[in-house]
Design a protein around this motif. Structure first.
Motif, short mmCIF file in Angstrom:
data_model
loop_
_atom_site.label_atom_id
_atom_site.label_comp_id
_atom_site.label_asym_id
_atom_site.label_seq_id
_atom_site.Cartn_x
_atom_site.Cartn_y
_atom_site.Cartn_z
N TYR B 400 0.79 -1.32 -0.02
CA TYR B 400 0.06 -0.01 -0.03
C TYR B 400 0.79 1.26 -0.09
O TYR B 400 2.05 1.12 0.22
CB TYR B 400 -0.95 -0.01 1.32
CG TYR B 400 -0.19 0.10 2.55
CD1 TYR B 400 0.27 -1.13 3.28
CD2 TYR B 400 -0.10 1.09 3.31
CE1 TYR B 400 0.90 -1.02 4.31
CE2 TYR B 400 0.34 1.51 4.64
CZ TYR B 400 1.07 0.23 4.96
OH TYR B 400 1.65 0.11 6.10
N ASP B 401 0.34 2.34 -0.40
CA ASP B 401 0.93 3.60 0.01
C ASP B 401 0.14 4.30 1.25
O ASP B 401 -0.76 4.00 1.97
CB ASP B 401 0.63 4.48 -1.22
CG ASP B 401 0.82 3.88 -2.67
OD1 ASP B 401 1.93 3.26 -2.70
OD2 ASP B 401 -0.04 3.92 -3.40
N GLU B 402 1.23 5.15 1.70
CA GLU B 402 0.81 5.78 3.22
C GLU B 402 -0.72 6.11 3.30
O GLU B 402 -1.47 5.61 4.25
CB GLU B 402 1.82 6.91 3.52
CG GLU B 402 1.76 7.23 4.87
CD GLU B 402 2.12 6.07 5.95
OE1 GLU B 402 3.27 5.06 5.40
OE2 GLU B 402 1.32 5.60 6.89
N PRO B 403 -1.16 6.83 2.19
CA PRO B 403 -2.94 7.24 2.45
C PRO B 403 -3.91 5.83 2.32
O PRO B 403 -4.78 6.34 2.84
CB PRO B 403 -3.07 7.88 0.96
CG PRO B 403 -1.73 8.37 0.55
CD PRO B 403 -0.70 7.28 0.94
N THR B 404 -3.18 4.88 1.78
CA THR B 404 -4.20 3.80 1.97
C THR B 404 -3.86 2.68 3.16
O THR B 404 -4.55 1.46 2.93
CB THR B 404 -4.10 2.89 0.33
OG1 THR B 404 -2.82 2.38 0.22
CG2 THR B 404 -4.51 3.73 -0.63
N ARG B 405 -3.32 3.30 3.98
CA ARG B 405 -3.09 2.30 5.10
C ARG B 405 -4.45 1.74 5.73
O ARG B 405 -4.09 0.68 6.12
CB ARG B 405 -2.22 3.23 6.25
CG ARG B 405 -2.15 2.77 7.70
CD ARG B 405 -1.31 1.39 7.74
NE ARG B 405 -1.26 0.87 8.92
CZ ARG B 405 -0.39 1.35 9.88
NH1 ARG B 405 0.43 2.27 9.69
NH2 ARG B 405 -0.44 0.74 11.20
N GLU B 406 -5.27 2.48 5.82
CA GLU B 406 -6.72 1.82 6.32
C GLU B 406 -7.11 0.76 5.54
O GLU B 406 -7.63 -0.21 6.03
CB GLU B 406 -7.60 2.80 6.68
CG GLU B 406 -7.46 3.30 7.93
CD GLU B 406 -8.73 4.24 8.17
OE1 GLU B 406 -9.81 4.20 7.95
OE2 GLU B 406 -8.42 5.57 8.76
N ALA B 407 -7.04 0.86 4.16
CA ALA B 407 -7.33 -0.22 3.41
C ALA B 407 -6.70 -1.24 3.40
O ALA B 407 -7.22 -2.67 3.44
CB ALA B 407 -7.50 0.54 1.73
N ALA B 408 -5.16 -0.93 3.73
CA ALA B 408 -4.51 -2.15 3.72
C ALA B 408 -4.82 -2.99 4.97
O ALA B 408 -4.77 -4.28 4.95
CB ALA B 408 -2.97 -1.84 3.77
N ASP B 409 -5.27 -2.33 6.10
CA ASP B 409 -5.60 -2.96 7.49
C ASP B 409 -6.68 -3.70 7.11
O ASP B 409 -6.85 -4.86 7.73
CB ASP B 409 -5.63 -2.05 8.46
CG ASP B 409 -4.36 -1.52 9.24
OD1 ASP B 409 -3.39 -2.21 8.71
OD2 ASP B 409 -4.48 -0.47 10.02
N ALA B 410 -7.78 -3.26 6.28
CA ALA B 410 -8.93 -3.91 6.25
C ALA B 410 -8.64 -5.24 5.28
O ALA B 410 -9.27 -6.18 5.65
CB ALA B 410 -9.96 -2.75 5.42
N ALA B 411 -7.74 -5.06 4.36
CA ALA B 411 -7.43 -6.10 3.59
C ALA B 411 -6.65 -7.22 4.25
O ALA B 411 -6.90 -8.43 4.00
CB ALA B 411 -6.67 -5.81 2.19
N CYS B 412 -5.90 -6.95 5.26
CA CYS B 412 -5.29 -8.03 6.24
C CYS B 412 -6.36 -8.50 6.94
O CYS B 412 -6.38 -9.86 7.11
CB CYS B 412 -4.53 -7.29 7.03
SG CYS B 412 -2.81 -7.02 6.46
N THR B 413 -7.35 -7.82 7.45
CA THR B 413 -8.61 -8.64 8.32
C THR B 413 -9.23 -9.50 7.32
O THR B 413 -9.51 -10.82 7.95
CB THR B 413 -9.31 -7.45 8.96
OG1 THR B 413 -8.47 -6.64 9.56
CG2 THR B 413 -10.38 -8.19 9.80
#
Lengths: 473, 473
Positions: B400-413
């Protein structure tokens, strides 16, 4: 029972408590579920240890996990011992109700609930008989290796409880290598699912690994997820005799050093062979002082033939005599009969006997079998030794007449000390049970024993689970 | 750190206590043993998880088991956290001093104390680097299979602590399959020797099996007895490309179903291959959508060639492209470089990334890798998947890029939920650490988690051992 089996760790519950739990369990499980007829209690009073009859107060044949949960919860509340039982084939007294209480038989929970061919796993209830499990798995083209000699009557739950092995453990490992996960009921009735359905994984603690070998002292196993492997397509089996036990054991060691890994590498000494000879039609040379049963498996017949040729060369160097090589499945079974009949034959010939199950680092084995004969001479008794020489796991059977009972006990203690002296262990594949509770101190420190007693208390604060076994409190 | 890594389970000790323990440990261990220079603390503040720097208050490089015992005893008395550390190569933050305290480095306890060729075992101190251990064992003509990718810098003690695997685990199993016994220091300083020196054995509880995978939360491993196996004499290695990831994974599954058991069966998806291509001179076709690295070993070259032929046929049915077969050891290393460079290349290309390590029953794998791409699209990020397809163990790297951190966390879950939904586990071979503490609840019941917290308390009543990891209290 030997001198190592002094009972400790529990007491028989008073009548009033037993009456209370009878009524509460009848209420919860249904009338007729809590059995107390004399003939039933007698049926469940003994196991294959030969340690005598310990009559329980009740027998309950659980139908499902909920039954187990209810029984344990009530038993914890009333402080009534619960002794889980599979096939009752244990050799160390693990299924004996030494303080009465409830024998909780898992025999009715005996279904395979899933075989997942593509994932190489099976889910099974604990009361499943091992041989039936083998058959089902092999029909599905897969393979479950552990094969203790009681396989026609022992249960897979019992196998997990004592971490059973058998001849094929040499190549394939013991039961613990195949337990991916377990459904497990804590003594307070809580149902836990531990482990997983995958071979790899490490979420949280490896609790299922601790449950393996805990012999019903931490709770009750109500379901198991087993790893399976591919069924080997080819097997080669040979029975090879030697002039002496030492020559057989040195050959065993040299086979292992050669890089060949047989699936089984079994040893029998002269006394074991003499016993087997009374049961098996096949003629074994009277002069044989030792014998090896070597079994190889794999996916290539050529490779196995080449390896068996190398095995024969190794044995030849140690002066081996006749080698019988099985040409078909019937002959293979015949060769195994020699090995399988050793224990029953010894039992019939010598009603007074104690069987110890020791393991030593493989390199020490030949020396130890010699030392065992010195021990026998010293105590004026006989000792037969046979078992899984590839693993260093030998079943030492001390044979005595009633008047030499004390000498036999002393020989057993010497045997266990010998195992520990050579870096081995007092308990191989039969477990600790009541037989080895005292002997653990030969091998483990006071701190380790104390720590295990505390661990047992964490699992079982009411002290109801199979009291007197493993680490008696 | 992902949303699963909220810290809990401890607090930073007050200064007064730290001052006290500094003086008492300097007194007991000798001046200069308790390190607190800024540059030392910084060196031990991070591990390979990328979760940031957590500076300890002290670093101690233990010289022997007695040092460890003294440190734990004092730390228990003062309630100061102790974080055991091997090579610091962990991926889940297991070696991070998240609440300060003492980093207890085992790096100086790095000797092999015995290799017993005839008994197929080795005794070793925990700080031994795995690759050096491999070398010593192979020079002795034996083989120790576990081979996590950090093998040039990870320690065998760390491997035991997180039950490490690696590519060869497919055929040979993970670290727990090789731990026969351990010397283990309890948090109160008591030194226990658990397990044994033999492959078989069952005296008492299988405590050493529980210690494997406990990530320093139950005590400190100060010595290990490893089982070894015979060194295979022949190896065959091939790198095979496919038009799609699905074709590669279906081939992987069909190879496993064929009865052939490769020692390694590794998968890389298109994104992983694109990353590897930046690092490796070898040209991989730009069009490849997936790739398998297949490695067979055994004692017969002919058997391996025949098996590799069957592997090629299976892959051909799924439309495989180029197959590179190594002709010598140098070429074999080259092929492995492709696989080994995936993780470092992804790391360099994408400084923002989270690596999840999931396992699913093998049959579910192809479907899951497809679903992961759906997840990536949904969250507008990229996901690379590679790893041990034979085991169902896939390293899912969310980029991910810094601004998409939340999306990355959601993808991990989503990834972890996906693993559990398909009967898998949230933690494969990297352990739980701080990364998966929250995620355990996706897989395990509240009762099981609570029971494990109690177990941790039984081992570690003062709560000093690696707080915040595995099951945070």
């Amino acid at each position: 029972m030997t001198s190592h089996t002094k009972l400790s760790g529990g007491s028989h519950p008073p009548r009033a408590r037993l009456d209370r739990i009878f009524h509460s369990l009848e209420g919860a499980l249904g009338t007729g579920m809590v059995l107390s007829a004399k003939e039933v209690l007698e049926t469940y009073a003994e196991d294959d240890s030969g340690f005598g009859a310990f009559q329980p107060d009740f027998v309950i044949r659980a139908r499902n996990t909920q039954d187990v949960s209810i029984i344990l919860k009530e038993a914890s509340r009333e402080g009534v011992p619960v002794v889980p039982r599979g096939g009752g084939t244990g050799r160390v007294g693990g299924a004996l109700a030494v303080y009465g209480g409830i024998v909780l038989s898992l025999e009715k929970m005996n279904r395979i609930t899933a075989i997942e061919n593509e994932n190489f796993l099976a889910r099974v209830e604990p009361g499943m008989i091992l041989e039936k499990f083998h058959q089902s798995i092999e029909e599905a083209g897969l393979f479950y290796p552990p094969d203790p000699s009681s396989l026609d009557s022992c249960s897979v739950g019992g196998n997990v409880a004592c971490n059973a092995g058998g001849p094929r453990a040499l190549k394939y490992g013991v039961t613990s290598n195949y337990v991916l996960g377990a459904e497990f009921v804590l003594p307070d009735g809580t149902i836990l699912k531990t482990g997983r359905s995958t071979v790899k994984g490490g979420a949280g603690y490896e609790l299922h690994k601790l449950i393996v070998g805990s012999e019903g002292t931490l709770g009750v196993i109500t379901g198991i997820t087993f790893k399976l492997v591919a069924k080997p397509s080819h097997i080669e089996t040979a029975l090879i005799t030697f002039p002496t036990a030492r020559a057989a054991l040195q050959s065993s060691q040299d086979i292992m050093k050669s890089g060949i890994l047989p699936r089984s590498l079994e040893f029998m000494d002269a006394l074991s062979l003499a016993a087997a000879r009374t049961k098996v039609p096949r003629q074994l040379p009277e002069t044989a002082g030792g014998c090896l049963l070597v079994e190889l498996d794999g996916s290539s017949a050529d490779t196995l033939l080449e390896e068996m040729g190398r095995v024969a060369e190794i044995c030849d160097k140690h002066g081996s005599g006749e080698a019988l090589v099985a040409q078909d499945e019937a002959q293979r079974r015949d060769l195994w009969t020699v090995r399988r009949e050793v224990a029953p034959a010894l039992r019939e010939m010598h009603p007074c006997r104690v069987s110890e199950d020791i393991v030593v680092p493989r390199a020490a084995l030949a020396g130890i079998v010699d030392e065992l004969q010195t021990t026998a001479t010293k105590h004026g008794i006989k000792i037969a030794a046979f078992g899984h020489s590839g693993d260093g796991n030998i079943h030492v059977t001390v044979l005595y007449d009633e008047p030499t009972r004390e000498a036999a006990d002393a020989a057993c203690t010497d045997t266990l000390r010998l195992a520990v002296k050579h870096g081995g262990t007092v308990a191989g594949e039969h477990g600790t049970g009541i037989q080895k509770v005292g002997a653990l101190a030969l091998e483990q420190s006071a701190e380790l024993l104390e720590f295990q007693r505390g661990l047992k208390k964490y699992f079982d604060p009411a002290g109801i689970m199979n009291p007197g076994k493993v680490v008696a409190i």
